[in-house]
Write a protein that holds these residues in place. Sequence first.
Motif, PDB file in Angstrom:
ATOM      1  N   SER A  71       0.824  -1.207   0.000  1.00 37.10           N
ATOM      2  CA  SER A  71       0.000   0.000   0.000  1.00 37.10           C
ATOM      3  C   SER A  71       0.858   1.257   0.000  1.00 37.10           C
ATOM      4  O   SER A  71       0.638   2.172  -0.752  1.00 37.10           O
ATOM      5  CB  SER A  71      -0.930   0.015   1.204  1.00 37.10           C
ATOM      6  OG  SER A  71      -1.860  -1.026   1.094  1.00 37.10           O
TER       7      SER A  71
ATOM      8  N   SER B  46       0.986  -2.967   5.003  1.00 35.51           N
ATOM      9  CA  SER B  46      -0.121  -3.776   4.503  1.00 35.51           C
ATOM     10  C   SER B  46      -0.032  -3.935   2.997  1.00 35.51           C
ATOM     11  O   SER B  46       0.590  -3.138   2.297  1.00 35.51           O
ATOM     12  CB  SER B  46      -1.468  -3.168   4.905  1.00 35.51           C
ATOM     13  OG  SER B  46      -1.657  -1.945   4.265  1.00 35.51           O
TER      14      SER B  46
ATOM     15  N   THR C 196      -2.379  -5.124  -0.695  1.00 34.60           N
ATOM     16  CA  THR C 196      -3.742  -5.155  -1.209  1.00 34.60           C
ATOM     17  C   THR C 196      -3.930  -6.400  -2.058  1.00 34.60           C
ATOM     18  O   THR C 196      -2.992  -6.887  -2.683  1.00 34.60           O
ATOM     19  CB  THR C 196      -4.067  -3.908  -2.065  1.00 34.60           C
ATOM     20  OG1 THR C 196      -3.161  -3.828  -3.148  1.00 34.60           O
ATOM     21  CG2 THR C 196      -4.023  -2.638  -1.244  1.00 34.60           C
TER      22      THR C 196
ATOM     23  N   VAL D 196     -13.356  -8.332   8.048  1.00 38.76           N
ATOM     24  CA  VAL D 196     -12.242  -7.626   8.681  1.00 38.76           C
ATOM     25  C   VAL D 196     -11.844  -8.392   9.938  1.00 38.76           C
ATOM     26  O   VAL D 196     -12.693  -8.782  10.742  1.00 38.76           O
ATOM     27  CB  VAL D 196     -12.620  -6.165   9.004  1.00 38.76           C
ATOM     28  CG1 VAL D 196     -11.521  -5.481   9.799  1.00 38.76           C
ATOM     29  CG2 VAL D 196     -12.915  -5.398   7.727  1.00 38.76           C
TER      30      VAL D 196
ATOM     31  N   THR E  61      -7.564  -6.291   6.887  1.00 38.75           N
ATOM     32  CA  THR E  61      -7.709  -5.083   7.700  1.00 38.75           C
ATOM     33  C   THR E  61      -8.806  -4.164   7.162  1.00 38.75           C
ATOM     34  O   THR E  61      -9.330  -3.333   7.898  1.00 38.75           O
ATOM     35  CB  THR E  61      -6.384  -4.299   7.773  1.00 38.75           C
ATOM     36  OG1 THR E  61      -5.968  -3.962   6.450  1.00 38.75           O
ATOM     37  CG2 THR E  61      -5.312  -5.109   8.484  1.00 38.75           C
ATOM     38  N   GLU E  62      -9.129  -4.317   5.857  1.00 38.62           N
ATOM     39  CA  GLU E  62     -10.152  -3.451   5.279  1.00 38.62           C
ATOM     40  C   GLU E  62     -10.696  -4.085   4.005  1.00 38.62           C
ATOM     41  O   GLU E  62      -9.954  -4.670   3.227  1.00 38.62           O
ATOM     42  CB  GLU E  62      -9.547  -2.078   4.959  1.00 38.62           C
ATOM     43  CG  GLU E  62     -10.553  -1.041   4.549  1.00 38.62           C
ATOM     44  CD  GLU E  62      -9.907   0.341   4.329  1.00 38.62           C
ATOM     45  OE1 GLU E  62     -10.635   1.225   3.861  1.00 38.62           O
ATOM     46  OE2 GLU E  62      -8.706   0.518   4.607  1.00 38.62           O
TER      47      GLU E  62
ATOM     48  N   LEU F 193     -12.372  -2.970   0.625  1.00 41.39           N
ATOM     49  CA  LEU F 193     -12.391  -1.700  -0.093  1.00 41.39           C
ATOM     50  C   LEU F 193     -13.548  -1.523  -1.070  1.00 41.39           C
ATOM     51  O   LEU F 193     -13.715  -0.438  -1.630  1.00 41.39           O
ATOM     52  CB  LEU F 193     -11.059  -1.530  -0.840  1.00 41.39           C
ATOM     53  CG  LEU F 193      -9.809  -1.608   0.042  1.00 41.39           C
ATOM     54  CD1 LEU F 193      -8.553  -1.645  -0.809  1.00 41.39           C
ATOM     55  CD2 LEU F 193      -9.776  -0.448   1.014  1.00 41.39           C
TER      56      LEU F 193
ATOM     57  N   PHE G  58      -9.134  -5.675  -1.154  1.00 47.27           N
ATOM     58  CA  PHE G  58      -8.918  -5.858   0.285  1.00 47.27           C
ATOM     59  C   PHE G  58      -7.546  -5.335   0.669  1.00 47.27           C
ATOM     60  O   PHE G  58      -6.620  -5.354  -0.144  1.00 47.27           O
ATOM     61  CB  PHE G  58      -8.930  -7.364   0.647  1.00 47.27           C
ATOM     62  CG  PHE G  58     -10.203  -8.071   0.325  1.00 47.27           C
ATOM     63  CD1 PHE G  58     -11.245  -8.145   1.234  1.00 47.27           C
ATOM     64  CD2 PHE G  58     -10.362  -8.720  -0.880  1.00 47.27           C
ATOM     65  CE1 PHE G  58     -12.400  -8.815   0.949  1.00 47.27           C
ATOM     66  CE2 PHE G  58     -11.526  -9.406  -1.205  1.00 47.27           C
ATOM     67  CZ  PHE G  58     -12.548  -9.447  -0.278  1.00 47.27           C
ATOM     68  N   LYS G  59      -7.431  -4.892   1.930  1.00 50.14           N
ATOM     69  CA  LYS G  59      -6.124  -4.599   2.510  1.00 50.14           C
ATOM     70  C   LYS G  59      -5.807  -5.747   3.465  1.00 50.14           C
ATOM     71  O   LYS G  59      -6.669  -6.175   4.242  1.00 50.14           O
ATOM     72  CB  LYS G  59      -6.129  -3.274   3.276  1.00 50.14           C
ATOM     73  CG  LYS G  59      -5.983  -2.071   2.390  1.00 50.14           C
ATOM     74  CD  LYS G  59      -5.731  -0.825   3.219  1.00 50.14           C
ATOM     75  CE  LYS G  59      -5.573   0.385   2.321  1.00 50.14           C
ATOM     76  NZ  LYS G  59      -5.306   1.595   3.100  1.00 50.14           N
TER      77      LYS G  59
END
Length: 157
Positions: A75, A81, A83, A106, A137-138, A140, A154-155
């Motif tokens: 990222s 992190s 993606t 998440v 973690t996230e 998106l 996604f992260k």
Amino acid sequence: MNFKEIKELIEILDQSSLTEINIEDKGNVVNLKKEKETEIITPQINQQPMQQVATQQGVASAPVGTQEPDNTQKSSAADDSQTINAPMVGTFYKSPSPEESAYVQVGDSVTNESTVCILEAMKLFNEIQAEVTGEITEILVEDGQMVEYGQPLFKVK
């Protein structure tokens, strides 16, 4: 009508702009139809221009746009992190069906082979693997959203 006369009619039809000839002669019926010609289109392969890529050892050249994209990317330099990116254009679905729970949420841990979502492209449902190991973690994108090729989904940390 004899064979020679029919052959002459075929040649006339072939050389003319007519598409059909119907002839009735002494109780005999001859129907000739010209099939539409199918146009064959062959794709043109264009040579990609060479792009100069600087490396620490020197300068190397590589064709533009010929490398497979990495579906996982860092990222940022400060953020460790990664993606998970869309490997194709399609519609994003977080679960195999509306009644079932999402593949990942998440906080879930994933491995290289973990299925994280489905991308629908041309009525084909493609399961997408994480191809990284870590924790989500996230998320998106929204369920049912159209995604572009290479778009982060996604992260993962």
